[in-house]
Design a protein around this motif. Structure first.
Motif, mmCIF file in Angstrom:
data_model
loop_
_atom_site.group_PDB
_atom_site.id
_atom_site.type_symbol
_atom_site.label_atom_id
_atom_site.label_comp_id
_atom_site.label_asym_id
_atom_site.label_seq_id
_atom_site.Cartn_x
_atom_site.Cartn_y
_atom_site.Cartn_z
ATOM 1 N N UNK A 46 0.687 -1.296 0.129
ATOM 2 C CA UNK A 46 0.041 -0.174 -0.215
ATOM 3 C C UNK A 46 0.705 1.423 -0.105
ATOM 4 N N UNK A 47 1.915 1.138 0.794
ATOM 5 C CA UNK A 47 2.686 2.553 0.564
ATOM 6 C C UNK A 47 3.467 2.748 -0.722
ATOM 7 N N UNK A 48 3.879 1.591 -1.482
ATOM 8 C CA UNK A 48 4.270 1.699 -2.833
ATOM 9 C C UNK A 48 2.984 2.304 -3.767
ATOM 10 N N UNK A 49 1.858 1.846 -3.689
ATOM 11 C CA UNK A 49 0.751 2.159 -4.577
ATOM 12 C C UNK A 49 0.281 3.519 -4.254
ATOM 13 N N UNK A 50 0.314 3.879 -2.931
ATOM 14 C CA UNK A 50 -0.280 5.397 -2.337
ATOM 15 C C UNK A 50 0.892 6.297 -3.025
ATOM 16 N N UNK A 51 1.918 6.274 -3.128
ATOM 17 C CA UNK A 51 3.205 7.106 -3.177
ATOM 18 C C UNK A 51 2.869 7.479 -4.757
ATOM 19 N N UNK A 52 2.629 6.191 -5.710
ATOM 20 C CA UNK A 52 2.553 6.462 -7.086
ATOM 21 C C UNK A 52 1.381 6.997 -7.172
ATOM 22 N N UNK A 53 0.119 6.803 -6.757
ATOM 23 C CA UNK A 53 -1.266 7.412 -7.126
ATOM 24 C C UNK A 53 -1.162 8.813 -6.609
ATOM 25 N N UNK A 54 -0.521 9.275 -5.503
ATOM 26 C CA UNK A 54 -0.400 10.780 -5.016
ATOM 27 C C UNK A 54 0.403 11.393 -5.917
ATOM 28 N N UNK A 55 1.730 10.865 -6.429
ATOM 29 C CA UNK A 55 2.299 11.665 -7.480
ATOM 30 C C UNK A 55 1.552 11.882 -8.462
ATOM 31 N N UNK A 56 0.680 10.914 -9.116
ATOM 32 C CA UNK A 56 -0.083 11.172 -10.230
ATOM 33 C C UNK A 56 -1.337 12.311 -10.095
ATOM 34 N N UNK A 57 -1.950 12.074 -8.822
ATOM 35 C CA UNK A 57 -3.085 12.733 -8.512
ATOM 36 C C UNK A 57 -2.896 14.251 -8.070
ATOM 37 N N UNK A 58 -1.941 14.413 -7.304
ATOM 38 C CA UNK A 58 -1.487 15.788 -6.493
ATOM 39 C C UNK A 58 -1.723 17.026 -7.670
ATOM 40 N N UNK A 59 -2.585 18.073 -7.133
ATOM 41 C CA UNK A 59 -2.586 19.090 -7.890
ATOM 42 C C UNK A 59 -1.261 20.025 -8.064
ATOM 43 N N UNK A 60 -0.341 19.912 -7.159
ATOM 44 C CA UNK A 60 0.734 20.437 -7.189
ATOM 45 C C UNK A 60 1.790 19.898 -8.171
ATOM 46 N N UNK A 61 1.421 18.601 -8.521
ATOM 47 C CA UNK A 61 2.253 17.940 -9.527
ATOM 48 C C UNK A 61 1.472 17.810 -10.857
ATOM 49 N N UNK A 62 0.465 18.634 -11.228
ATOM 50 C CA UNK A 62 -0.103 18.479 -12.364
ATOM 51 C C UNK A 62 -1.335 17.718 -12.542
ATOM 52 N N UNK A 63 -1.667 17.056 -11.337
ATOM 53 C CA UNK A 63 -2.781 16.239 -11.397
ATOM 54 C C UNK A 63 -4.173 16.874 -11.237
ATOM 55 N N UNK A 64 -5.179 15.954 -10.982
ATOM 56 C CA UNK A 64 -6.426 16.823 -10.813
ATOM 57 C C UNK A 64 -7.244 16.457 -9.571
ATOM 58 N N UNK A 65 -6.368 15.805 -8.796
ATOM 59 C CA UNK A 65 -6.746 15.378 -7.302
ATOM 60 C C UNK A 65 -7.351 13.932 -7.444
ATOM 61 N N UNK A 66 -7.797 13.461 -6.444
ATOM 62 C CA UNK A 66 -8.176 12.093 -6.214
ATOM 63 C C UNK A 66 -8.747 11.566 -4.867
ATOM 64 N N UNK A 67 -9.149 10.265 -4.672
ATOM 65 C CA UNK A 67 -9.491 9.730 -3.510
ATOM 66 C C UNK A 67 -8.598 8.286 -3.422
#
Length: 254
Positions: A122-143
């Motif tokens: 879960x740490x591996x998956x969560x880090x990758x998901x947040x890196x994609x979702x985070x608005x300060x990294x160009x993402x659109x947010x997520x859950x």
């Protein structure tokens, strides 16, 4: 009415070939999600879940991954993005309990495997998901929803203390990431099932555990997978837009 595929949420659910994971996948498919689902070794079960999700209109990609292999776990989010161009959600559902028994009888090797699947993946998956979702990294947010356990707060003496420890760690992952990444559009929550009628108990050596525990549950019965899925669906819904860092306990009153 058909939904434009580009506007549909895309959610990863780990451990989705049976039990709670399958129920979550089917509920999210019915709610309009496209899905990337993982399984370890139950090919026929995975195919059946995929067909049911597709019957609800979902696009589905199933990935066979052993989450104890952290390098393999690290491929899930990139594969999902390559398939659907984005991901908007992640459910860290896959988990193992280890054998039911006393603390002194649990081998360190079994506990190490348990922590790889229940915490490190879960740490591996969560880090990758947040890196994609985070608005300060160009993402659109997520859950993100972490499937924990009521055991995280009881310690589960004489049953599976290492498992309860791993779920307490997952709860801490929710608390920390919800606070750190709330400002950049990522909500993180926990659903904590109590004893639920799934095959996980047989794998732990006690197939009748749900019925054995029922008299000690205030509602006098174990839960059903679809009851857990309902809580997960809420956390992905617009009704939960201001909910982050929460733990929804679905445990029959325990």
């Amino acid at each position: 009415m058909e939904t434009d595929a580009s506007s549909r949420p895309v959610t990863i659910v780990t451990g989705a070939s049976r039990g709670i994971g399958a129920a979550i996948a089917e509920r999210l498919a019915a709610d309009g999600h496209d899905l990337v689902l993982t399984f370890r070794d139950r090919v026929a079960d995975a195919d059946a879940v995929a067909r049911r999700c597709e019957a609800s209109g979902a696009r589905v990609r199933f990935l066979q991954v052993d989450l104890a292999d952290l390098d393999a776990a690290a491929t899930i989010v990139p594969t999902a993005i390559a398939e659907f161009a984005t991901i908007t959600g992640l459910v860290n559902n896959a988990g193992i309990t280890g054998r039911i028994g006393g603390f002194l009888d649990a081998s360190i090797e079994e506990s190490e495997l348990l922590f790889r699947v229940n915490v490190l993946a879960p740490i591996v998956l969560t880090r990758a998901a947040i890196a994609h979702m985070a608005t300060d990294r160009g993402g659109a947010g997520g859950s993100i929803v972490n499937i924990s356990s009521g055991a995280a707060t009881t310690g589960s003496p004489n049953t599976y203390i290492p498992y309860s420890m791993s779920k307490a760690a997952l709860n801490a992952l929710t608390t920390g990431t919800a606070k750190e990444f709330g400002p950049v559009g990522v909500r993180v929550n926990t659903v904590s099932p109590g004893t639920t009628r799934t095959e996980i108990h047989a794998a732990a050596g006690r197939p009748n555990a749900p019925e054995e525990r029922a008299p000690r549950i205030p509602m006098r019965r174990p839960g059903e997978p679809h009851e857990i899925a309902g809580a997960v669906a809420y956390l992905f819904s617009p009704d939960a837009s201001y909910t982050s860092g929460a733990d929804i306990r679905v445990a029959g009153g325990n």
